[in-house]
Design a protein around this motif. Structure first.
Motif, PDB file in Angstrom:
ATOM      1  N   GLY A  15       0.782  -1.230   0.000  1.00 57.50           N
ATOM      2  CA  GLY A  15       0.000   0.000   0.000  1.00 57.50           C
ATOM      3  C   GLY A  15       0.808   1.270   0.000  1.00 57.50           C
ATOM      4  O   GLY A  15       0.260   2.350  -0.258  1.00 57.50           O
ATOM      5  N   GLN A  16       2.136   1.184   0.246  1.00 60.43           N
ATOM      6  CA  GLN A  16       2.926   2.415   0.304  1.00 60.43           C
ATOM      7  C   GLN A  16       4.382   2.245  -0.120  1.00 60.43           C
ATOM      8  O   GLN A  16       5.151   3.196  -0.034  1.00 60.43           O
ATOM      9  CB  GLN A  16       2.883   2.991   1.724  1.00 60.43           C
ATOM     10  N   THR A 115      -4.499  -1.882  -1.513  1.00 60.18           N
ATOM     11  CA  THR A 115      -4.887  -0.821  -2.437  1.00 60.18           C
ATOM     12  C   THR A 115      -4.626   0.564  -1.862  1.00 60.18           C
ATOM     13  O   THR A 115      -4.534   1.538  -2.612  1.00 60.18           O
ATOM     14  CB  THR A 115      -6.370  -0.939  -2.795  1.00 60.18           C
ATOM     15  N   ARG A 116      -4.478   0.660  -0.532  1.00 62.73           N
ATOM     16  CA  ARG A 116      -4.196   1.943   0.115  1.00 62.73           C
ATOM     17  C   ARG A 116      -3.223   1.742   1.265  1.00 62.73           C
ATOM     18  O   ARG A 116      -3.091   0.641   1.795  1.00 62.73           O
ATOM     19  CB  ARG A 116      -5.489   2.601   0.633  1.00 62.73           C
ATOM     20  N   HIS A 122      -3.705   6.921   1.982  1.00 65.05           N
ATOM     21  CA  HIS A 122      -3.392   7.389   0.640  1.00 65.05           C
ATOM     22  C   HIS A 122      -3.323   6.186  -0.307  1.00 65.05           C
ATOM     23  O   HIS A 122      -2.946   5.087   0.100  1.00 65.05           O
ATOM     24  CB  HIS A 122      -2.046   8.117   0.613  1.00 65.05           C
ATOM     25  N   ARG A 123      -3.668   6.420  -1.551  1.00 68.09           N
ATOM     26  CA  ARG A 123      -3.552   5.368  -2.555  1.00 68.09           C
ATOM     27  C   ARG A 123      -2.369   5.663  -3.463  1.00 68.09           C
ATOM     28  O   ARG A 123      -2.267   6.760  -4.023  1.00 68.09           O
ATOM     29  CB  ARG A 123      -4.817   5.264  -3.404  1.00 68.09           C
ATOM     30  N   TYR A 124      -1.456   4.699  -3.581  1.00 65.80           N
ATOM     31  CA  TYR A 124      -0.305   4.813  -4.468  1.00 65.80           C
ATOM     32  C   TYR A 124      -0.394   3.681  -5.497  1.00 65.80           C
ATOM     33  O   TYR A 124      -0.557   2.516  -5.132  1.00 65.80           O
ATOM     34  CB  TYR A 124       1.007   4.690  -3.693  1.00 65.80           C
ATOM     35  N   ARG A 125      -0.282   4.041  -6.752  1.00 66.21           N
ATOM     36  CA  ARG A 125      -0.309   3.014  -7.794  1.00 66.21           C
ATOM     37  C   ARG A 125       0.665   3.385  -8.898  1.00 66.21           C
ATOM     38  O   ARG A 125       1.087   4.545  -9.029  1.00 66.21           O
ATOM     39  CB  ARG A 125      -1.712   2.847  -8.368  1.00 66.21           C
TER      40      ARG A 125
END
Length: 279
Positions: A15-16, A115-116, A122-125
């Motif tokens: 998620g991060q 997913t977060r 926060h969402r990082y993709r």
């Protein structure tokens, strides 16, 4: 291909943290220093990475980039960030984009990719430009009430929670069942952590059937939020995050069995039933 670093693996699993494994072009034969560069508009962040020779002689790169200032990571802000690899050899330097030909598909099982961020929501993709260059996309947290902990004691239950994406202004909570509602105060026990004392004495079933109570948080200047546990990588939270049932006597001469659990959607729910009938 001769001007890009080809990503063989690229994923955000916890998620991060962005995990990268890339193959450098054949034209790069020597590297004395290497660093990842994250850039958006006039802001940029750099951090050193490892470059080494693979079995076939091609240079490879591995990197694990922790994102988010709240977790002492790279302080990226919401938006799209260019992802580049800067190489130095002696006095010469060059900057390569990362080519993401095919996004990595993480394996699924009991757990899956986050997913977060579990700490900041926060969402990082990883995204791609029209040319296939990899980039990091940061999305700010949406408004949500998340379970931080559930304290089950002999005759009481306390729930710690966090709220993401919106400020808390004189917040309060309530537990809801079919046709019933009980208002509950919230106490800030740590910065950003609020505690709810579950009002067991007011949750006795009105009849012989069990009653299901959900928790709703009222943050103040925002619509109510249903309390849930969603910041995790577990595919079946109801089976994994199990909690013990307790038998309490919230009023003189009465028994009540209470079962805390998570619904398939991740919502926190308390099922209360007549303790005498359950026995």
């Amino acid at each position: 291909m001769g001007r890009t670093a080809l990503l063989r693996y690229a994923a955000v699993l916890d998620g991060q943290t962005v995990n990268l494994h890339a193959e450098l072009p054949a034209s790069v034969t020597e590297v004395s220093e290497a660093e990842i560069v994250l850039r958006r508009r006039r802001r940029s962040h750099r951090l050193p990475v490892r470059v080494y020779a693979g079995e076939e002689g091609r240079l490879l790169m591995d990197a694990a980039v922790l994102l988010g200032s709240e977790v002492s990571g790279v302080p990226v802000t919401p938006g799209r960030w260019k992802l580049r690899l800067r190489l130095r050899s002696g006095r010469r330097s060059r900057t390569l984009p990362f080519l993401l030909a095919e996004p990595t598909t993480p394996r699924t099982g009991v757990t899956g990719p986050m997913t977060r961020s579990p700490l900041t929501a926060h969402r990082y993709r990883l995204g791609r430009t029209v040319r296939g260059d990899a980039r990091v996309v940061c999305v700010e947290p949406r408004a949500a009430a998340e379970v931080a902990d559930v304290h089950i004691q002999h005759a009481r239950i306390d729930v710690d929670l966090r709220v993401f994406g919106i400020p808390m202004k004189e917040p309060w909570a309530e537990v809801l069942a079919a046709g019933r509602s009980v208002r509950c105060p919230l106490e800030e026990v740590q910065p950003g952590i609020w505690r709810l004392a579950v009002p067991l004495a007011e949750m006795l079933p009105a009849g012989a059937r069990p009653e299901h109570w959900d928790v709703v948080v009222h943050p103040g200047a925002h619509a109510p939020l249903r309390l849930a546990r969603r910041l995790h990588d577990v595919q079946a939270p109801g089976r994994v995050f199990t909690m013990r049932k307790i038998l309490v006597s919230p009023r003189r001469g009465t028994l009540m069995r209470i079962e805390p659990r998570y619904t398939p959607a991740g919502n926190l729910r308390f099922t209360c039933s007549d303790g005498a009938r359950a026995e």
